[in-house]
Enzyme design. Structure first.
Site, PDB file in Angstrom:
ATOM      1  N   MET A 170       0.850  -1.195   0.000  1.00 60.67           N
ATOM      2  CA  MET A 170       0.000   0.000   0.000  1.00 60.67           C
ATOM      3  C   MET A 170       0.890   1.251   0.000  1.00 60.67           C
ATOM      4  O   MET A 170       0.446   2.334   0.398  1.00 60.67           O
ATOM      5  CB  MET A 170      -0.933  -0.007   1.208  1.00 60.67           C
ATOM      6  N   GLY A 171       2.132   1.095  -0.425  1.00 60.24           N
ATOM      7  CA  GLY A 171       3.028   2.249  -0.514  1.00 60.24           C
ATOM      8  C   GLY A 171       3.580   2.647   0.841  1.00 60.24           C
ATOM      9  O   GLY A 171       3.593   1.848   1.770  1.00 60.24           O
TER      10      GLY A 171
ATOM     11  N   HIS B 168       9.752  -3.399   2.986  1.00 64.70           N
ATOM     12  CA  HIS B 168       9.324  -3.674   1.606  1.00 64.70           C
ATOM     13  C   HIS B 168      10.540  -3.962   0.725  1.00 64.70           C
ATOM     14  O   HIS B 168      10.517  -4.859  -0.114  1.00 64.70           O
ATOM     15  CB  HIS B 168       8.581  -2.468   1.029  1.00 64.70           C
TER      16      HIS B 168
ATOM     17  N   GLY C 192       5.397  -9.831   4.107  1.00 66.48           N
ATOM     18  CA  GLY C 192       6.171  -9.611   5.323  1.00 66.48           C
ATOM     19  C   GLY C 192       5.538 -10.298   6.521  1.00 66.48           C
ATOM     20  O   GLY C 192       4.325 -10.211   6.737  1.00 66.48           O
TER      21      GLY C 192
ATOM     22  N   GLN D 299      -2.111 -11.804   8.370  1.00 65.83           N
ATOM     23  CA  GLN D 299      -2.376 -11.561   6.945  1.00 65.83           C
ATOM     24  C   GLN D 299      -1.698 -12.631   6.089  1.00 65.83           C
ATOM     25  O   GLN D 299      -2.263 -13.083   5.088  1.00 65.83           O
ATOM     26  CB  GLN D 299      -1.876 -10.174   6.562  1.00 65.83           C
TER      27      GLN D 299
HETATM   28  O1  PAF Z   1       0.068  -5.474   3.764  1.00 68.22           O
HETATM   29  C1  PAF Z   1      -0.415  -4.629   2.983  1.00 68.22           C
HETATM   30  O2  PAF Z   1       0.223  -3.626   2.651  1.00 68.22           O
HETATM   31  C2  PAF Z   1      -1.815  -4.826   2.427  1.00 68.22           C
HETATM   32  O3  PAF Z   1      -2.652  -5.386   3.382  1.00 68.22           O
HETATM   33  C3  PAF Z   1      -1.858  -5.603   1.102  1.00 68.22           C
HETATM   34  C4  PAF Z   1      -1.372  -7.037   1.269  1.00 68.22           C
HETATM   35  C5  PAF Z   1      -1.008  -4.891   0.067  1.00 68.22           C
HETATM   36  C6  PAF Z   1      -3.299  -5.663   0.583  1.00 68.22           C
HETATM   37  O4  PAF Z   1      -3.816  -4.385   0.379  1.00 68.22           O
END
Ligand code: PAF
Length: 284
Positions: free
Chosen positions: A30-31, A37, A149, A155
């Site tokens: 999500m930037g 990242h 991550g 998640q």
């Molecule tokens: O972890 C994130 O940044 C978000 O939850 C993802 C996996 C890009 C989904 O929008």
């Protein structure tokens, strides 16, 4: 680096890569990119000849409107970081590209137990939103490998479940959490911390380390209460301090060396919700 905003254009670029026999590693984000990242990109570059990164602040995964509105957006910096990291493609869609029919009526996924506990319980609908967007991104990119991550451990398990539901064949890689020198897990939300909040924020990690260190000497309930009291005393509002089975996220009432265990914490500091976790080194 190619910056691509539409799905058809992305598909053309991916087809070209495939014609060159390149495998594709995908990193959804999500930037507000940080070293965490960039470590995913480095990981992908070891396995894949081409790396696609997406930046899309997904509206459907924010159960708290304020959190969505305040989510940090640092696009120019992000593009510079991705270019430096030699990312091949940045997929940068608008909301209408991902959700052409709007977001009012979206499909539901049977994510099972993993979406009912911890962040799933505290953030209703959050993991459905994550599944909705990741499913669309996977359709667009069709990667060979996906990198997530471990900081967002729950998640990771949700995406594992999603991939099973979709019968995807890509390999899913969970990449260890990157930390600041004081132990704070790197996160886009850290940018929102004031200086005072930032100075306190590594307390989550310190609690996780103490949960790990006291394995075998104290009952988890005692350590849990110590952590909750300490966090509260320092001005946090703890959401949960938990010990769980690392495969299923089922809560454990006490240390159980026969299981792979993970300690997880979520706590508010001001209006910012921080999460962190630590897989426990087993003393089996
Ligand atoms: O972890 C994130 O940044 C978000 O939850 C993802 C996996 C890009 C989904 O929008």
């Amino acid at each position: 680096m190619k910056i691509i905003k539409s799905k058809p254009e992305l598909q053309k670029a991916i087809t070209l890569l495939r014609e060159e026999n390149k495998t594709i590693g995908f990193i959804p984000t999500m930037g507000a990119l940080h070293q965490g990242h960039l470590s995913l990109i480095a990981f992908a570059q070891k396995n894949n000849q081409a790396v696609v990164c997406s930046i899309f602040v997904n509206p459907t995964q924010f159960n708290d409107k304020k959190d969505f509105e305040k989510y940090p957006v640092t696009l120019e910096e992000d593009i510079a970081k991705l270019t430096d990291a030699a990312c091949d493609i940045l997929f940068l869609p608008e909301v209408s590209e991902i959700y052409p029919d709007g977001t009012a009526q979206l499909e539901a996924y049977e994510l099972g137990y993993v979406e009912t506990v911890l962040d799933g319980a505290s953030r209703p609908g959050h993991f459905q939103g994550v599944a909705q967007v990741v499913s669309r991104l996977l359709d667009a990119v069709q990667p060979d490998d996906v990198y997530m991550g471990q900081k967002d451990y729950q998640q990771c398990l949700v995406i594992k479940r999603l991939a099973e539901l979709r019968k995807d064949t890509f390999s899913l890689h969970f990449v260890p959490t990157q930390r600041e020198p004081d132990g704070l897990a790197m996160s886009s939300r850290n940018r929102r911390l004031s200086e005072g909040q930032r100075a306190l924020a590594s307390l989550l990690y310190q609690c996780l380390v103490s949960i790990e260190a006291q394995q075998g000497t104290k009952a988890f309930a005692v350590v849990q209460k110590e952590c909750i009291d300490l966090l509260t005393h320092k001005g946090f509002k703890p959401d949960y301090v938990a010990l769980a089975d690392a495969e299923t996220l089922e809560p454990l009432t006490d240390y159980d060396p026969s299981k792979n265990m993970i300690a997880l914490i979520a706590a508010f500091i001001g209006e910012i919700r921080l999460i962190d976790n630590l897989p426990l080194n087993s003393i089996k």
